[in-house]
Design an enzyme around this catalytic site. Structure first.
Site, short mmCIF file in Angstrom:
data_model
loop_
_atom_site.label_atom_id
_atom_site.label_comp_id
_atom_site.label_asym_id
_atom_site.label_seq_id
_atom_site.Cartn_x
_atom_site.Cartn_y
_atom_site.Cartn_z
N CYS A 2 -39.09 -91.04 -42.97
CA CYS A 2 -38.96 -91.48 -44.36
C CYS A 2 -40.32 -91.34 -45.03
CB CYS A 2 -38.50 -92.91 -44.54
SG CYS A 2 -36.90 -93.27 -43.85
N ARG A 27 -40.60 -85.56 -44.02
CA ARG A 27 -40.47 -86.81 -43.26
C ARG A 27 -39.02 -87.31 -43.20
NH1 ARG A 27 -45.43 -89.28 -42.59
NH2 ARG A 27 -44.38 -91.24 -42.14
N TRP A 74 -34.74 -90.70 -43.93
CA TRP A 74 -34.21 -90.21 -42.65
C TRP A 74 -33.47 -91.41 -42.08
CZ3 TRP A 74 -34.48 -91.33 -37.41
CH2 TRP A 74 -34.12 -90.30 -36.53
N ASN A 98 -40.26 -97.53 -45.07
CA ASN A 98 -40.27 -96.62 -43.92
C ASN A 98 -40.47 -97.50 -42.70
OD1 ASN A 98 -40.77 -94.67 -41.95
ND2 ASN A 98 -42.87 -94.34 -42.62
N GLY A 99 -39.54 -97.46 -41.75
CA GLY A 99 -39.67 -98.30 -40.55
C GLY A 99 -38.34 -98.90 -40.20
N GLU A 485 -42.21 -74.19 -25.09
CA GLU A 485 -42.48 -74.28 -26.52
C GLU A 485 -41.67 -73.24 -27.30
OE1 GLU A 485 -43.63 -76.28 -28.49
OE2 GLU A 485 -44.28 -75.20 -30.26
N LYS A 489 -38.96 -74.16 -30.17
CA LYS A 489 -39.02 -73.61 -31.53
C LYS A 489 -37.67 -73.02 -31.91
CE LYS A 489 -41.73 -75.10 -32.77
NZ LYS A 489 -42.79 -75.94 -32.27
N GLU A 492 -34.88 -75.76 -32.39
CA GLU A 492 -34.97 -76.69 -33.51
C GLU A 492 -34.75 -76.04 -34.86
OE1 GLU A 492 -38.54 -79.07 -33.82
OE2 GLU A 492 -39.82 -77.40 -33.32
N HIS A 508 -32.97 -71.55 -8.66
CA HIS A 508 -32.43 -72.84 -8.22
C HIS A 508 -31.39 -73.40 -9.19
CE1 HIS A 508 -35.28 -72.95 -4.95
NE2 HIS A 508 -36.23 -72.61 -5.82
N LYS A 607 -40.51 -84.65 -39.57
CA LYS A 607 -41.81 -84.20 -39.10
C LYS A 607 -42.54 -85.26 -38.30
CE LYS A 607 -45.28 -81.30 -39.14
NZ LYS A 607 -45.12 -80.18 -38.21
O1 M6R Z 1 -46.85 -85.52 -34.72
P1 M6R Z 1 -46.64 -85.31 -33.24
O2 M6R Z 1 -47.42 -84.17 -32.70
O3 M6R Z 1 -46.87 -86.57 -32.45
O4 M6R Z 1 -45.10 -84.96 -33.10
C1 M6R Z 1 -44.51 -84.82 -31.85
C2 M6R Z 1 -43.14 -84.17 -31.96
O5 M6R Z 1 -42.29 -84.96 -32.73
C3 M6R Z 1 -43.22 -82.78 -32.58
O6 M6R Z 1 -44.09 -81.94 -31.88
C4 M6R Z 1 -41.83 -82.14 -32.62
O7 M6R Z 1 -41.38 -81.85 -31.34
C5 M6R Z 1 -41.87 -80.89 -33.50
N1 M6R Z 1 -40.73 -80.85 -34.35
C6 M6R Z 1 -41.88 -79.64 -32.72
O8 M6R Z 1 -41.87 -78.49 -33.50
#
Ligand code: M6R
Length: 612
Positions: A2, A27, A74, A98-99, A485, A489, A492, A508, A607
């Site tokens: 948020c 956010r 969010w 936010n929270g 990674e 990517k 997501e 395995h 984010k």
């Molecule tokens: O702000 P942070 O690096 O702590 O965030 C961690 C994860 O939430 C963040 O890396 C998330 O996995 C991303 N969407 C990946 O692209």
């Protein structure tokens, strides 16, 4: 998650808040709303969906006024509907939040028993009721906020207005990020969840700490402790980020822009951290001495998501270069397993946002057990940065795309710098060996420029394979986290199911998935694992899998077996994870574009994950 923005001052706050919300939309983006006073009357506009839906509504509503507070949501409690969208109002008390209010069920029960009716399913609405009740009991507005918040358990960053006091805006914080800022004009104040929302308006910010609130009025801003109302002296920080950095700058998406910014971002990470002789690393800024590094007997790295993948590479570097036993933990797991930590443990928290709730809680757990904390963060003044004994900032500039790209590569650079500095302190590498890695780091921006030239090739591959329903990513050693990674990517932003696996582990289990429909991305750098990965690649081909191979430019053997091959100008074994990351980002990006998904704001994600 948020985003909240607030403005108090002489100009119309509605466009200011909407502009700020746009910068914070990463956010959360399932609904949004704004409140202001028009000729002393409270006016609220809310909408389900992205901010543009609210913008459309605002065009008809003709809202203008100050102060104004806004929110992009969010959802945690209550579905993304208009009644659940913020701001929430009760008896003239307007709240954006936010929270999470953890004790909202008992508070709601208490208020309902006292005759309160609720118009949403949210935990947030409780806060406006609690404040209104205190005001009706005779307290002034700030005192009512303090009394109400003393009842709230959980996390909050709040923007609060009150209809009977339309010249006051209150911000309060506990556990969720919040900055307050001074405008250029006298009597002009801002509040926001994150700095990019303010860049166009202010550079002088105050980071509110937990349990603090700011009361903004035309004659000044006072920051006080929520519990006892005592005034707090706060340092004013000057923000160096440029507003242009938070714009798309001609790119179709923030993610693409951020991928292409990596050569510059990496240069910025290196700036001032390499000695003039270009042979050593200088990390005096982090506040740990070489003596401290010699005393460390164990490193524990904590992070989530992409930052966790950076940590996995970091483990390899710290162990092989500085010879320090290193563990890497997913932060949400670490805090609940009573980890073994002592005063000689260095805990490294990696976080782009510096606000990830799980990482922050893990950090606090480690600190409580006596560990020294070093964080690697991108956002200046973030909670994780401020609660650490030392910070290594990545200096990547604002990262807006929800999928992390330049934050990852710059985290890797920080981790390698750290490993080299520790190696120097612990004499686990010779001066020559360190100098050669430093030279490699300094050459890296150039190699990243070169790898970006592969974009058209990756676009073609993405076009060919974007209809696949699953993907497998394989690699070994240092590049295994890069496979993880790459898979993250892809899933997501394109919503294609993807798994990253150590290539040697494929037999395995995941080998059962392979058929002629499965694209298998294999990273085959020229390193000590080359022959073994080549064997794994052939095992995929033998089962009709469609191999998309990434290997050193000019390699013929890999090309012979692969459906697609992408030649990379390599950076040497230790630095290769950086150059192999970029093409995987591009592959995910173009796949998402062909699938027509929302690249910068993929569904269900935010984010900055500030809830557990
Ligand atoms: O702000 P942070 O690096 O702590 O965030 C961690 C994860 O939430 C963040 O890396 C998330 O996995 C991303 N969407 C990946 O692209």
């Amino acid at each position: 998650m948020c985003g909240i923005v607030g403005y108090l001052g002489p100009r119309d706050g509605v466009p200011v808040v909407m502009d700020g919300l746009q910068k914070l939309e990463y956010r959360g983006y399932d609904s949004a709303g704004i409140a202001t006073f028009v000729d002393g009357e409270l006016a609220i506009c809310r909408s389900v969906g992205k901010l543009r839906e609210l913008q459309k509504k605002l065009l008809q509503a003709d809202l203008a006024g100050s102060p104004a507070i806004g929110h992009t949501r969010w959802a945690t409690h209550g579905r993304p509907t208009e009644p659940n969208a913020h701001p929430h109002v009760y008896h003239g008390v307007v709240v954006v939040h936010n929270g999470i209010v953890e004790n909202y069920i008992s508070l709601r029960g208490e208020l309902e028993a006292a005759g309160h009716h609720f118009s949403s399913e949210t935990d947030t609405e409780i806060i406006s009721h609690l404040i209104a009740r205190e005001i009706e009991g005779g307290r002034d507005f700030p005192a009512a906020v303090r009394a109400a918040l003393s009842r709230v358990r959980g996390a909050f960053a709040l923007g609060i207005l009150y209809e009977q006091e339309p010249q006051t805006m209150i911000a309060a914080r506990k556990g969720s990020p919040l900055v307050a800022a001074y405008g250029e004009q006298q009597g002009e104040y801002y509040l926001a969840s994150d700095i990019p929302a303010l860049l166009a308006y202010s550079r002088e910010v105050i980071f509110l700490d937990d349990d603090e609130m700011a009361v903004c009025r035309p004659d000044g801003m006072v920051v006080m402790n929520i519990a006892d109302g005592r005034e707090c002296r706060k340092e004013i920080h000057r923000v160096t980020w440029d507003p242009i950095m938070a714009e798309k700058g001609g790119y179709k998406h923030f993610m693409l822009k951020e991928i292409f910014e990596q050569p510059q971002a990496v240069s910025n990470t290196l700036l001032g951290r390499v000695a003039e002789n270009r042979r050593q690393v200088e990390l005096h800024e982090v506040g740990f001495s070489h003596d401290d590094w010699r005393r460390v007997n164990r490193v524990v790295i904590l992070a989530c998501g992409t930052s966790w993948h950076a940590g996995l590479v970091g483990k390899f570097w710290l162990e092989s270069l500085a010879r320090i036993p290193t563990e890497v933990d997913i932060a949400s797991e670490f805090r609940y397993r009573d980890p073994l930590i002592d005063e000689q443990t260095l805990l490294i928290a990696i976080s782009q946002s510096g606000e990830t709730a799980d990482t922050l809680a893990g950090l606090q757990e480690g600190k409580g057990k006596g560990a020294k904390i070093l964080s690697i963060c991108n956002v200046m003044g973030s909670s994780i940065a401020r609660q650490s004994d030392g910070v290594l900032y990545t200096h990547a500039g604002p990262e807006i795309g929800v999928a992390s790209t330049k934050a990852f590569t710059t985290q890797l650079v920080c981790l390698l710098l750290l490993a080299l500095d520790m190696a120097a302190a612990r004499q686990t590498m010779t001066e020559e060996e360190i100098a050669s890695q430093v030279a490699g780091l300094l050459h890296l921006p150039l190699l990243l420029e070169k790898v970006l030239e592969l974009a058209p090739r990756l676009e073609k591959i993405a076009r060919r394979y974007h209809r696949a329903s699953d993907y497998l990513y394989l690699a070994r050693g240092l590049n295994y986290p890069i496979a993880l990674e790459g898979a993250l990517k892809l899933k997501e932003i394109s919503y294609i199911h993807a798994e990253g696996y150590p290539a040697g582990e494929m037999k395995h289990g995941p080998i059962a998935l392979i058929d002629e429909h499965l694209p298998v991305v294999v990273l085959v750098p020229h390193d000590r694992h080359y022959e073994k990965v080549l064997n794994n690649l052939q095992e995929v081909v033998a089962r009709d899998g469609r191999v998309i191979a990434f290997t050193a430019a000019g390699d013929r053997k890999v090309a012979e077996f692969s459906a697609e091959v992408v030649g990379i100008e390599e950076a040497g074994e230790l630095l290769n994870p950086l150059v192999y990351t970029v093409p995987l980002q591009l592959l995910a990006y173009y796949t998402a574009v062909f699938k027509g998904t929302d690249v910068d704001q993929p569904r269900n994600l935010a984010k900055s994950v500030t809830v557990e």
